[in-house]
Design an enzyme around this catalytic site. Structure first.
Site, PDB file in Angstrom:
ATOM      1  N   ASN A   7      33.049 -23.757  11.054  1.00  0.00           N
ATOM      2  CA  ASN A   7      32.396 -24.759  11.879  1.00  0.00           C
ATOM      3  C   ASN A   7      32.528 -26.111  11.166  1.00  0.00           C
ATOM      4  O   ASN A   7      31.918 -26.324  10.119  1.00  0.00           O
ATOM      5  CB  ASN A   7      30.914 -24.343  12.023  1.00  0.00           C
ATOM      6  CG  ASN A   7      30.186 -25.100  13.097  1.00  0.00           C
ATOM      7  OD1 ASN A   7      30.541 -26.233  13.395  1.00  0.00           O
ATOM      8  ND2 ASN A   7      29.150 -24.481  13.649  1.00  0.00           N
ATOM      9  N   ARG A  96      34.698 -23.096  15.886  1.00  0.00           N
ATOM     10  CA  ARG A  96      34.057 -23.940  16.896  1.00  0.00           C
ATOM     11  C   ARG A  96      34.976 -25.133  17.102  1.00  0.00           C
ATOM     12  O   ARG A  96      35.314 -25.846  16.143  1.00  0.00           O
ATOM     13  CB  ARG A  96      32.702 -24.433  16.384  1.00  0.00           C
ATOM     14  CG  ARG A  96      32.120 -25.555  17.211  1.00  0.00           C
ATOM     15  CD  ARG A  96      30.761 -25.950  16.665  1.00  0.00           C
ATOM     16  NE  ARG A  96      30.298 -27.175  17.243  1.00  0.00           N
ATOM     17  CZ  ARG A  96      30.175 -28.323  16.577  1.00  0.00           C
ATOM     18  NH1 ARG A  96      30.493 -28.390  15.297  1.00  0.00           N
ATOM     19  NH2 ARG A  96      29.722 -29.399  17.179  1.00  0.00           N
ATOM     20  N   HIS A 184      27.609 -29.575  22.451  1.00  0.00           N
ATOM     21  CA  HIS A 184      26.576 -28.620  22.037  1.00  0.00           C
ATOM     22  C   HIS A 184      26.484 -27.453  23.018  1.00  0.00           C
ATOM     23  O   HIS A 184      25.460 -26.782  23.110  1.00  0.00           O
ATOM     24  CB  HIS A 184      25.166 -29.272  21.950  1.00  0.00           C
ATOM     25  CG  HIS A 184      25.019 -30.306  20.884  1.00  0.00           C
ATOM     26  ND1 HIS A 184      24.237 -31.435  21.047  1.00  0.00           N
ATOM     27  CD2 HIS A 184      25.540 -30.385  19.644  1.00  0.00           C
ATOM     28  CE1 HIS A 184      24.284 -32.153  19.948  1.00  0.00           C
ATOM     29  NE2 HIS A 184      25.078 -31.542  19.069  1.00  0.00           N
ATOM     30  N   ARG A 245      23.496 -42.033  15.314  1.00  0.00           N
ATOM     31  CA  ARG A 245      24.187 -42.476  16.535  1.00  0.00           C
ATOM     32  C   ARG A 245      23.199 -43.129  17.495  1.00  0.00           C
ATOM     33  O   ARG A 245      22.061 -42.675  17.624  1.00  0.00           O
ATOM     34  CB  ARG A 245      24.842 -41.283  17.238  1.00  0.00           C
ATOM     35  CG  ARG A 245      26.149 -40.855  16.635  1.00  0.00           C
ATOM     36  CD  ARG A 245      26.657 -39.575  17.260  1.00  0.00           C
ATOM     37  NE  ARG A 245      26.422 -38.438  16.402  1.00  0.00           N
ATOM     38  CZ  ARG A 245      26.598 -37.169  16.760  1.00  0.00           C
ATOM     39  NH1 ARG A 245      27.002 -36.873  17.969  1.00  0.00           N
ATOM     40  NH2 ARG A 245      26.370 -36.208  15.914  1.00  0.00           N
ATOM     41  N   GLU A 387      24.382 -21.066  16.676  1.00  0.00           N
ATOM     42  CA  GLU A 387      25.737 -21.393  17.106  1.00  0.00           C
ATOM     43  C   GLU A 387      26.785 -20.434  16.510  1.00  0.00           C
ATOM     44  O   GLU A 387      27.638 -19.910  17.220  1.00  0.00           O
ATOM     45  CB  GLU A 387      26.017 -22.799  16.612  1.00  0.00           C
ATOM     46  CG  GLU A 387      26.987 -23.570  17.408  1.00  0.00           C
ATOM     47  CD  GLU A 387      26.975 -25.013  16.968  1.00  0.00           C
ATOM     48  OE1 GLU A 387      26.997 -25.282  15.749  1.00  0.00           O
ATOM     49  OE2 GLU A 387      26.940 -25.873  17.856  1.00  0.00           O
TER      50      GLU A 387
END
Ligand code: AMP
Length: 413
Positions: A7, A96, A184, A245, A387
């Site tokens: 990942n 991922r 996501h 962000r 995840e």
């Protein structure tokens, strides 16, 4: 079946090893081993941990990402926290992939064509897709033709209705691939399944708003197990305020700054790395630091928290409006799972919908849980993001399907 998941984040490279046995349990099992390389300014920290609790922790001067990924793989078979005698014990490696675009939406075995398609999406997610391709190629070099599987963070949102996916710019944008992809998705999808499990309801009957609040933050509106709206868009910059962000800002600010002499690269840096909680508080991108400074009376930390909550509430309301209702609100990822302050503030304005959280339950921590009062008209769930386990599960499914197909081939007359 031993499954390694890689990942790649913008400033980290993580890896987890799972050992799945048939039948797969319905809820996640712990990783046998996990490791991560994190770039902290000039320092690079390599940390690995196995299921017995052995930890390897090294601050090193690892070079660029490919070198760091090789060291991370080496830590599987060497050093204090090793768990394998050789990489050849791995059955599948899952990756991922942040942006698979409109072409790559389902988990897929990685072939030369799939790599080309991932490469073609790189301009839209330059930091991520290239790092992910590096990871795929390193595994190819070390392990030859082991089954590698790509799972796409955009995949879950690939069926967004056009009204939610299309930007109201010129129609030409759509032809150029400028549309809302959403991100996501692996965790939003996992949370939707887990929520149905916790509520003992058929996923097809549920309207859910999932709040993935970590370093990156996004919401999804999920109806009948399908994503029908989300806050991130063409890039993971749209939508909610995040750690560094900005989330959505008036695009006129950008053209104004360009006219003032800023370059595109400046704007990228400002919006991705110097905004959000860090930009407003001037202190930290970490919600723990912002909340603690706010509680000590720091005015900018308080402002950062309030802007975060204002945008989160607006986003939740927008998702609920798209769904025309909401059976459950789900909080997940670092902030969503751990910040009782954020959950309480986000929920407080939804009392008019009959949503009420139990303050005592909100303060508990631990396993996946429902923190709404018994009378609340909307359930409020806290679900641990899984995840990597979700990626490993897709690898497991694909691997079994590949084995069944091979068996069928041999059994055919
Ligand atoms: P993630 O991207 O899911 O790993 O989330 C990382 C972020 O979660 C950190 O940057 C923190 O802002 C936030 N976080 C982690 N633990 C806590 C906590 N106990 N309280 C508030 N925020 C937290």
């Amino acid at each position: 079946m031993k499954i390694l998941v890689l990942n790649s984040g913008s400033s980290s490279q993580k890896a987890s090893l799972y050992d799945f046995t048939d039948p797969l349990p319905p809820s996640p099992t712990a990783a046998l081993w996990d490791g991560q390389v994190e770039w902290q300014g000039d320092r690079v920290v390599l940390q690995t941990r196995n299921s017995t609790g052995a930890i390897l922790n090294q601050a090193t001067t690892l070079g660029p990402r490919p070198e760091a990924t090789v060291r991370l793989l080496d830590a599987l078979t060497r050093g204090q926290a090793r768990v394998l005698s050789s990489l050849s014990e791995l059955d599948v490696v899952g990756h991922r992939i942040v942006n698979g675009g409109q072409e790559l939406t389902q988990p897929t075995a990685i072939t030369r064509e799939v790599k080309t398609a991932i490469r073609s999406m790189s301009p839209l997610a330059p930091l991520h897709n290239r790092a992910e391709l590096d990871g795929i190629e390193i595994i190819e070099k070390r392990m030859g033709d082991v089954l590698q599987v790509a799972v796409f963070d955009t995949g879950f949102h690939s069926g967004l209705p056009e009204a939610a996916a299309v930007y109201p710019g010129p129609y030409e944008w759509l032809r150029q691939g400028i549309r809302r992809y959403g991100f996501h998705g692996i965790n939003h999808q996992y949370c939707a399944e887990r929520a149905a499990q916790l509520l003992a309801k058929d996923p097809a009957a549920l309207k859910l708003v999932t709040c993935h609040l970590g370093n990156g933050c996004s919401l999804a509106a999920i109806q009948g197990g399908r994503s029908v709206d989300t806050t991130m868009g063409f890039t993971p910059l749209e939508g909610l305020m995040m750690g560094t962000r900005s989330g959505s800002v008036d695009p006129g600010i950008l053209t104004y700054l360009l006219r003032q002499g800023h370059t595109g690269q400046d704007l990228d840096e400002i919006l991705n790395a110097k905004s959000g909680l860090l930009g407003i508080s001037g202190l930290s991108a970490d919600m723990r630091m912002v909340v603690s400074a706010m509680q000590e009376g720091n005015a900018r930390a308080k402002l950062a928290f309030e802007v975060f909550i204002h945008r989160l509430r607006s986003g939740i309301a927008a998702m609920a409006a798209t769904l025309s209702g909401m059976d459950a609100l789900v909080f997940t990822a670092g902030i969503g799972e751990n910040s009782a302050e954020v959950r309480a503030a986000a929920c407080s304005n939804f009392a008019f919908l009959g949503l009420a959280i139990d303050p005592a339950k909100n303060l508990t921590s631990g396993s996946d849980r429902d923190i709404a009062t018994t009378h609340s008209a909307i359930r409020v769930l806290v679900i641990h993001a899984q995840e990597d386990w979700a990626i490993a599960r897709e690898c497991w499914k694909l691997s079994l399907a590949a084995k069944a197909a091979t068996q069928k081939h041999y059994n055919e007359p």
